[in-house]
Design a protein around this motif. Sequence first.
Motif, PDB file in Angstrom:
ATOM      1  N   LYS A 148       0.815  -1.239   0.005  1.00  0.00           N
ATOM      2  CA  LYS A 148       0.022   0.066   0.074  1.00  0.00           C
ATOM      3  C   LYS A 148       0.832   1.321   0.045  1.00  0.00           C
ATOM      4  CE  LYS A 148      -3.829   1.997   2.610  1.00  0.00           C
ATOM      5  NZ  LYS A 148      -4.921   1.869   3.721  1.00  0.00           N
ATOM      6  N   ALA A 149       1.929   1.373   0.828  1.00  0.00           N
ATOM      7  CA  ALA A 149       2.857   2.475   1.018  1.00  0.00           C
ATOM      8  C   ALA A 149       3.442   2.519  -0.436  1.00  0.00           C
ATOM      9  CB  ALA A 149       3.795   2.321   2.026  1.00  0.00           C
ATOM     10  N   THR A 150       4.006   1.296  -0.869  1.00  0.00           N
ATOM     11  CA  THR A 150       4.741   1.505  -2.255  1.00  0.00           C
ATOM     12  C   THR A 150       3.783   2.223  -3.577  1.00  0.00           C
ATOM     13  OG1 THR A 150       6.013  -0.315  -1.629  1.00  0.00           O
ATOM     14  CG2 THR A 150       6.011   0.210  -3.785  1.00  0.00           C
ATOM     15  N   ILE A 151       2.582   1.584  -3.598  1.00  0.00           N
ATOM     16  CA  ILE A 151       1.928   2.208  -4.753  1.00  0.00           C
ATOM     17  C   ILE A 151       1.398   3.621  -4.519  1.00  0.00           C
ATOM     18  CG2 ILE A 151      -0.575   1.283  -3.927  1.00  0.00           C
ATOM     19  CD1 ILE A 151       0.987   1.408  -7.472  1.00  0.00           C
ATOM     20  N   SER A 152       1.181   4.152  -3.155  1.00  0.00           N
ATOM     21  CA  SER A 152       0.838   5.267  -2.836  1.00  0.00           C
ATOM     22  C   SER A 152       1.967   6.308  -3.275  1.00  0.00           C
ATOM     23  CB  SER A 152       0.663   5.418  -1.404  1.00  0.00           C
ATOM     24  OG  SER A 152       0.491   6.914  -1.158  1.00  0.00           O
ATOM     25  N   SER A 153       3.233   5.616  -3.050  1.00  0.00           N
ATOM     26  CA  SER A 153       4.505   6.602  -3.349  1.00  0.00           C
ATOM     27  C   SER A 153       4.547   6.764  -4.884  1.00  0.00           C
ATOM     28  CB  SER A 153       5.765   5.972  -3.000  1.00  0.00           C
ATOM     29  OG  SER A 153       5.837   6.071  -1.405  1.00  0.00           O
ATOM     30  N   SER A 154       4.145   5.659  -5.737  1.00  0.00           N
ATOM     31  CA  SER A 154       4.404   5.646  -7.173  1.00  0.00           C
ATOM     32  C   SER A 154       3.320   6.663  -7.836  1.00  0.00           C
ATOM     33  CB  SER A 154       3.889   4.058  -7.498  1.00  0.00           C
ATOM     34  OG  SER A 154       3.731   4.309  -8.877  1.00  0.00           O
ATOM     35  N   LEU A 155       1.996   6.635  -7.329  1.00  0.00           N
ATOM     36  CA  LEU A 155       1.003   7.479  -7.568  1.00  0.00           C
ATOM     37  C   LEU A 155       1.452   9.002  -7.324  1.00  0.00           C
ATOM     38  CD1 LEU A 155      -2.043   5.370  -6.874  1.00  0.00           C
ATOM     39  CD2 LEU A 155      -1.197   6.168  -9.162  1.00  0.00           C
ATOM     40  N   LYS A 156       2.036   9.188  -6.133  1.00  0.00           N
ATOM     41  CA  LYS A 156       2.352  10.558  -5.733  1.00  0.00           C
ATOM     42  C   LYS A 156       3.283  11.161  -6.595  1.00  0.00           C
ATOM     43  CE  LYS A 156       1.408  10.376  -0.851  1.00  0.00           C
ATOM     44  NZ  LYS A 156       1.969  10.324   0.543  1.00  0.00           N
ATOM     45  N   LEU A 157       4.316  10.210  -7.159  1.00  0.00           N
ATOM     46  CA  LEU A 157       5.481  10.671  -7.956  1.00  0.00           C
ATOM     47  C   LEU A 157       4.927  10.925  -9.662  1.00  0.00           C
ATOM     48  CD1 LEU A 157       8.044   8.111  -7.199  1.00  0.00           C
ATOM     49  CD2 LEU A 157       8.530  10.404  -6.849  1.00  0.00           C
TER      50      LEU A 157
END
Length: 915
Positions: free
Chosen positions: A122-131
Amino acid sequence: MLKKVRLYLYTSQRWQRRLQILLLAMLGLIFTLSFHILPAESKLTQFSEQSIREKVSAPTNPEQLIQQGRTFYQAEKFTQAAESLQQAAQIYESQKDDLNQALALSYLSLTQQKLGLWNQAKATISSSLKLLTKAKPTTKEAKQILALALNTQGSLQLALGQAELALESWQQAAKTYTQIGDTAGHIGSLINQATALESLGFSTRMMNIWQQVEQNLQAQPDSLLKVLGLRSLGNTLRVRGDLEKSQQLLEQSLAMAQNMELPQEESATLLSLGNTLYSFGNKSLQRGASSEENSLPLHCNYGLISENAKTYYQNAADLYYKSASKSTSAIAKIQAQLNRLTVLLSLGQNLSNEELELLQSNLAELTPSRAVVYAQVNFARSLVCLNEASQKTKENSTFNVDKISQILTKAVQQAQDLQDQRSESYALGNLGQLYEQTKQLSLAQQYSEQALNLAQVIDASDIAFEWQWQLGRLLLAQGNSQAAVAAYTEAVTTLKSLRTDLVSLNSDLQFDLRDRVEPVYRQLVGLLLQPEKPSLQNLKQARDVIEALQLAQLDNFFRDACSIVQPTSIDEVVNNANPATAVIYPIILADRVEVIVKLPHIEQLHHYRTYKAKSEVETVLEQLQKKLKQRYTFSDRQALSQQVYNWLIQPLEADLAQNQIKTLVFVLDGSLRNIPMATLYNGKQYLIEKYSVALSPGLQLLEPKSKPKRFEALIGGLTQSRFGFSSLPNVADEFKEIQAVIPSKEFINQAFTNKTIEKEVSSLSYPVVHLATHGKFSSQQEDTFILTWNGKINVKELREVLQTREPVVGRASQVPSPIELLVLSACETATGDKRAALGLAGVAVRSGARTTLASLWQVDDKSTAMLMREFYRQLKNNPALSKSEALRRAQEFIFQNYQEHPFYWAPYVLVGNWL
């Protein structure tokens, strides 16, 4: 063409990245849709062991790290894949390359999902979408990465039970793919949307998307993409139970792969097609099946199958053989061979000792991966079944327990080397199960506890419940009943938390309810009720467990989670019911029939039992069902009915009289669902002559509250023959009888369509919807339907047909009230299906109606018209009368004034709110 794809994949970085996006969109992002019907399903793309070794040489840049991660992912080496992708993301971060960092993180999140690292994913995909938000993607490649990340987010959301959010993510992904003209990505996102819609219970919308997906695929020229897409769709449709369509699409994919000379894809599709035929065989078995209380998860069912199932199994075995012969991938070849072995054992056949030894040798040579660990475990499970068969025939088996143990121990070691805790838990648990079967209980408990600890560490509840159940059996076998109850209770609690996942299309969470889930509930109930006088706490827990089993059965029937609407306790419902009501829970166990009863204003639950083997109980129930449907039976029918009365009611007679009970509500179990309780006979009179009777699939599912009665009906039906079903000429008379009693709007024959019903129900809040047409209740939801002029309304579609009501004019914020009463007056349970009445419970829940009145078999039209008129007359003339009492009086009217035989009045059963 395939050579060109590989050439671009390994020589051009630009094309490499684009193909990574394409293939992972089809492979990783829809990983919840790949399905392992037997040990494993072939992936969309397979790699040889040598090619894997060639592509994992030390990477020198982030692009190579991503390629390495993808290769590890394909090889199911997820820990190594995560390490490579994490390194790639870190390098891109240091280079301030937001787009490629987002891509690497999206892949990483997928891999973490495979490892069960949900919070990290969850944290990883959240970071991806923020980028990606920061980068504001405008190029085609950047938008592909955005769509990929949205798909990844959707897969995570669905796995976490957030189907609404998953649907939104996949809709955004589809929109993005459309903007850039990416057909493959668009199709993949549509498939994902259909998954979410099914999870949410929106059957019509889901079917529209399936049609759109198929149309999009069929519009494509023959290509590798079309082969992959048709196979993926065929696999998905198999999981959701549409086996005919699955077979059709897979055969098309197979023919295309053969014409294009793609042997690897031909092999993969043969494997998928074999799995569909295997599912056909299982479906043939399950219609007449009922779970055995003492069955284990490892179900060795060699030779005990119907001729119809045998045909499917044999054809599946032939396809697996062809798949193995065609495959150039070592692991795919092994998987096909293992599938074939499983089917042959079911057919009472086997491989030769030489073939088994060669299979073991080939398996031992494979490079370790999750797929290899699972393959070894599944090989060991087949060998256990083979050993069991050998013991019965007193033949020597090449693979004794020690050799099987060595295979499983090696699987455990490989999983540890891979740092794959999920596959390690799976291997350890199966090792524990082996020792359980060989009565080495201490070792079995040791390995089972290790397996459970690992499953809990990674929050793998779907396998944790199996090891909790296993520990319960082991503790019971060692005489520790109290600890066994605790372990079983934990298993049931875990299953409750998995309600959505039990019916998810995620291959890792597929459950065979009959063999892998029902026994947990039943064995716990057996333990709780084992004492001669169970405690009140045990009785309440046993009742709650049976309610939970009813819910799980309906979840499994629909492949989505039913809504729980009951806000108050069962005891409160019964205490406040008027007239006085008793709720009766009969439970069929392996050696006895247990009955729990809740009476109003009495804290202590009543309990009694009859010691009778399950096989004997089911024989009596099957004979009684047949006699009730025959018009000219008498003493033999009454004798059978009295037996059932003595099991369920006779010990309770004095308490019912003392508490002035007027209504009996049954929460029925197993084959009891196929018997109208009104026909139970005490030697002098039927149950219906003393009590009004209602059924409930569980008080958690329905709202038993009295509502103000307003009588206006929408009535619809068929008099003419349609789609091979016979005419119902007296339906017109039935409608005249109803219209003589209450105001009604009629739709008959050509006017009676699903669109008509939906339009009328949505525009006007009819409290009563009365449908006089052919219908069938089956244990399979796809075979449970009602017939209209233009076709069948499947049970899953009832929700949308009957619940699409517009807000009340002037009160737009208020949700329209549901249908008060749904009447289905010409339906029947599927012949030969022991669990068919599960379909009736499904209709009652899915329709959204507070109360459903339906027939279990077709009755002559004259008695139907008389009964319906009397039923409505009673309700209209007696506003305080409960619906169950109105039905009782109508049934009594038939057997006193027309026909005494239960055939004419008994099939009408009331399900849901009886007040």
